[in-house]
Every structure is written in C-alpha cells, then in structure tokens.
Motif scaffolding. Structure first.
Motif, mmCIF file in Angstrom:
data_model
loop_
_atom_site.group_PDB
_atom_site.id
_atom_site.type_symbol
_atom_site.label_atom_id
_atom_site.label_comp_id
_atom_site.label_asym_id
_atom_site.label_seq_id
_atom_site.Cartn_x
_atom_site.Cartn_y
_atom_site.Cartn_z
ATOM 1 N N ALA A 240 19.434 13.589 36.949
ATOM 2 C CA ALA A 240 20.441 12.556 36.707
ATOM 3 C C ALA A 240 20.777 11.818 37.999
ATOM 4 C CB ALA A 240 21.694 13.184 36.105
ATOM 5 N N ILE A 241 20.927 12.559 39.085
ATOM 6 C CA ILE A 241 21.216 11.936 40.380
ATOM 7 C C ILE A 241 20.063 11.047 40.813
ATOM 8 C CG2 ILE A 241 21.554 12.390 42.845
ATOM 9 C CD1 ILE A 241 23.046 14.959 42.002
ATOM 10 N N ASN A 242 18.839 11.548 40.669
ATOM 11 C CA ASN A 242 17.664 10.760 41.067
ATOM 12 C C ASN A 242 17.619 9.425 40.334
ATOM 13 O OD1 ASN A 242 16.973 12.873 42.711
ATOM 14 N ND2 ASN A 242 15.232 13.561 41.497
ATOM 15 N N PHE A 243 17.916 9.448 39.036
ATOM 16 C CA PHE A 243 17.921 8.204 38.265
ATOM 17 C C PHE A 243 19.094 7.309 38.682
ATOM 18 C CE2 PHE A 243 16.001 11.155 34.933
ATOM 19 C CZ PHE A 243 14.708 10.837 35.299
ATOM 20 N N ALA A 244 20.279 7.912 38.818
ATOM 21 C CA ALA A 244 21.465 7.126 39.139
ATOM 22 C C ALA A 244 21.367 6.499 40.521
ATOM 23 C CB ALA A 244 22.714 8.011 39.037
ATOM 24 N N GLU A 245 20.716 7.189 41.455
ATOM 25 C CA GLU A 245 20.567 6.636 42.799
ATOM 26 C C GLU A 245 19.672 5.404 42.817
ATOM 27 O OE1 GLU A 245 21.339 10.503 45.702
ATOM 28 O OE2 GLU A 245 19.281 10.020 45.093
ATOM 29 N N LYS A 246 18.830 5.255 41.790
ATOM 30 C CA LYS A 246 18.038 4.038 41.618
ATOM 31 C C LYS A 246 18.755 3.057 40.689
ATOM 32 C CE LYS A 246 14.777 5.685 44.187
ATOM 33 N NZ LYS A 246 14.523 5.133 45.535
ATOM 34 N N TRP A 247 20.002 3.367 40.398
ATOM 35 C CA TRP A 247 20.898 2.545 39.582
ATOM 36 C C TRP A 247 20.451 2.441 38.131
ATOM 37 C CZ3 TRP A 247 24.855 2.882 42.377
ATOM 38 C CH2 TRP A 247 26.038 2.252 41.992
ATOM 39 N N PHE A 248 19.868 3.527 37.629
ATOM 40 C CA PHE A 248 19.655 3.682 36.199
ATOM 41 C C PHE A 248 20.829 4.520 35.673
ATOM 42 C CE2 PHE A 248 15.039 3.463 37.496
ATOM 43 C CZ PHE A 248 14.831 2.180 37.010
ATOM 44 N N PRO A 249 21.730 3.955 34.875
ATOM 45 C CA PRO A 249 22.923 4.693 34.437
ATOM 46 C C PRO A 249 22.576 5.898 33.569
ATOM 47 C CG PRO A 249 23.200 2.332 34.121
ATOM 48 C CD PRO A 249 21.752 2.556 34.412
ATOM 49 N N VAL A 250 23.383 6.941 33.696
ATOM 50 C CA VAL A 250 23.162 8.209 33.001
ATOM 51 C C VAL A 250 24.439 8.607 32.274
ATOM 52 C CG1 VAL A 250 22.548 10.644 33.251
ATOM 53 C CG2 VAL A 250 21.531 8.943 34.792
ATOM 54 N N LEU A 251 24.283 9.016 31.016
ATOM 55 C CA LEU A 251 25.381 9.607 30.254
ATOM 56 C C LEU A 251 25.158 11.121 30.237
ATOM 57 C CD1 LEU A 251 27.884 9.295 28.414
ATOM 58 C CD2 LEU A 251 26.296 9.126 26.472
ATOM 59 N N PHE A 252 26.078 11.882 30.831
ATOM 60 C CA PHE A 252 25.931 13.330 30.941
ATOM 61 C C PHE A 252 26.939 13.995 30.014
ATOM 62 C CE2 PHE A 252 23.880 16.374 33.932
ATOM 63 C CZ PHE A 252 24.346 17.546 33.366
ATOM 64 N N LEU A 253 26.440 14.607 28.943
ATOM 65 C CA LEU A 253 27.283 15.290 27.958
ATOM 66 C C LEU A 253 27.206 16.788 28.207
ATOM 67 C CD1 LEU A 253 26.273 13.296 24.754
ATOM 68 C CD2 LEU A 253 28.112 12.814 26.365
ATOM 69 N N SER A 254 28.259 17.341 28.767
ATOM 70 C CA SER A 254 28.285 18.766 29.082
ATOM 71 C C SER A 254 29.177 19.494 28.092
ATOM 72 C CB SER A 254 28.802 18.993 30.509
ATOM 73 O OG SER A 254 28.918 20.379 30.773
ATOM 74 N N TYR A 255 28.563 20.311 27.244
ATOM 75 C CA TYR A 255 29.312 21.129 26.298
ATOM 76 C C TYR A 255 29.641 22.506 26.885
ATOM 77 C CZ TYR A 255 28.449 17.795 22.551
ATOM 78 O OH TYR A 255 28.424 16.669 21.770
ATOM 79 N N GLU A 256 28.952 22.862 27.960
ATOM 80 C CA GLU A 256 29.079 24.219 28.499
ATOM 81 C C GLU A 256 30.252 24.353 29.461
ATOM 82 O OE1 GLU A 256 25.873 27.633 29.262
ATOM 83 O OE2 GLU A 256 25.529 25.818 30.436
#
Length: 277
Positions: free
Chosen positions: A72-88
């Motif tokens: 997620a960080i790797n993608f976001a650092e290239k400015w590709f937005p990420v939706l992170f759904l954490s149920y845990e």
C-alpha cells in the motif's frame, strides 16, 4: 438507463475479432502498477493490473498485514490512492503501525471511520464511493475471514469451502467490474513451509487469484535466545497468472518494512543427534 443498457448502447457487447478487441485495450500508466520490489516485478513482467486479485498468505505473526501495508505504501508513494479496510485492528492502531514504517503523513491512504459489516456488497458500495471521491485504484481488505458473501445461497452456511469460495469469486468480480486491484490476506492450514495448496478452507482462493504470495518467517535455531524468530522472512510468489514465472527471496525486516536481502544465507537447522546402542 441501467448499466446493462448503457453497455449495449456503447457496443461493449459487440462480437469482434479477438485481435481487434485486444488492440483496443491500450493501457496507460494509470492501468499498470509496479510493486517496486524488483524481484517480483521482474517475474510479473513489471506490474499488477486493474482487475487483479492478489493473495498474501502465511501463518499468524508471519507478516501478512505488514506486507500488505508495504505494498500500500509503495503504491501511495507513487500517488496511486489506496483504500485500506482493516477488520482485524482499529484504524488508530493501523495508523500507528504505518507511522513506524516511516511514511509521509500526506500519502493518499484512505480507510473508513467504522466498518459496520463485512458483507461484500457493502464493501462494493464503499469502493464505488471512494473511487468517485478519491480515484481509488487499490483496495486492501484485511482479512478474508471477516467477510461474508453478498447473498447467502441455500446451505452455504454449513459448507465452509463453499462459503469462502463465494466470497473470493465475488471479490474477483468486484475487482473486474470496478477496475481496481484488491489485495487480500488469508490464512494457511499449516505453518511448516506452506504452499499454494495450503491456503485455508477453499481451493477457490488460489484458483480465482491472479498472484499468490506466501510468507514464511525463519525460526531461530539457536537454543536459549530470546526471539523465537530471526528478522528474516522467505517470501515466495507461488502463483503468477501473467507470466507463470514464480519467484522467491529472503527479506529482512527493517523499520517495519521487508527489504530484499539477496546475500542472506538461511541459518542451518540444528542436527538431531542419533543415539545408537
């Protein structure tokens, strides 16, 4: 006008020569996404693509969530937005873990204030909303066993394999329909050198996925040490639908991130003494 009528009007269902259809599928840089982990990008021919369902597997405490966060960080650092759904874990705990990975506070990492259900239909709606507001292209769902299908068919509740299979197929369809990459951590049935056939509960997990990563932390063979594990993890890409090339490498955990260590030699396992009489 509903979506089906719109598709017909746009001639999306027109029957054409395969080569002509392929020529229309010109990808832009917005459609291809490197992992920025060279070992795996080389095997993947460079990228993930829209429609991909990516599985991250391993035993508890082997780093599935950490690896998902790193992607997620790797993608976001290239400015590709990420939706992170954490149920845990709660969102503030998730953010605290992200901060230990030394990230920029302004990265386009999004979540939902409160997860009210694990229904795939609800997740689909939230993805639609996130895409409309923030141009989301990646979705991490942590993890599979918090989810339920859109609609439960008769007797599915009593069959765990069918239950999980329906969820995974719905997620793959969701990735395809919404043109997003979905990253999904899952458990394994065994902890000792698990493979693709050891994903827990259903073979559909590997069948429906486009890539499968399996993490296996190195156990410390030295007696009397405080840590049960070393700081190295073997990460294997055991499925790759794009090129069918697999890859694996040792990674060291540094500042909460997996760093490829191509010089690492695994610690030898202790030899058991054989008593003779």
């Amino acid at each position: 006008m509903n979506d089906e009528q719109q598709q017909i009007e746009n001639n999306d269902e027109e029957i054409m020569l395969l080569k002509d259809i392929a020529s229309l599928a010109e990808y832009s840089e917005w459609d291809k996404y490197e992992t920025w982990i060279k070992l795996f990008d080389d095997a993947l021919d460079g990228w993930f693509e829209d429609w991909d369902l990516i599985i991250i597997s391993g035993a508890s405490w082997y780093g599935k969530t950490s690896y998902a966060q790193q992607l997620a960080i790797n993608f976001a650092e290239k400015w590709f937005p990420v939706l992170f759904l954490s149920y845990e874990v709660m969102v503030h705990h998730l953010w605290k873990k992200f901060k230990t990975m030394h990230i920029n506070d302004e990265l386009p990492l999004f979540s939902i204030k409160r997860h009210t259900t694990g229904n795939v239909g609800w997740i689909e709606q939230k993805i639609k909303e996130a895409k409309e507001a923030n141009l989301i292209k990646f979705v991490v769902i942590d993890h599979l066993w918090f989810l339920i299908p859109k609609q439960r068919t008769e007797n599915i509740g009593s069959n765990q394999a069918a239950f999980v299979s329906q969820i995974v197929r719905e997620l793959k369809t969701l990735a395809k329909n919404e043109r997003v990459v979905i990253i999904l951590p899952v458990h394994v049935r065994k902890t000792d050198d698990p493979g693709m056939n050891d994903l827990k509960d259903s073979s559909a997990i590997s069948q429906e996925s486009d890539a499968v990563f399996i993490l296996n932390r190195e156990k410390n063979p030295l007696e009397g040490v405080g840590d049960y594990y070393t700081d190295h993890t073997l990460i294997k890409m055991v499925k790759n639908r794009k090129t069918w090339m697999n890859a694996q490498g040792w990674f060291q955990m540094i500042n909460g991130r997996f760093v490829h260590d191509n010089q690492y030699v695994p610690m030898p396992k202790p030899q058991r003494s054989i008593m003779t009489f």
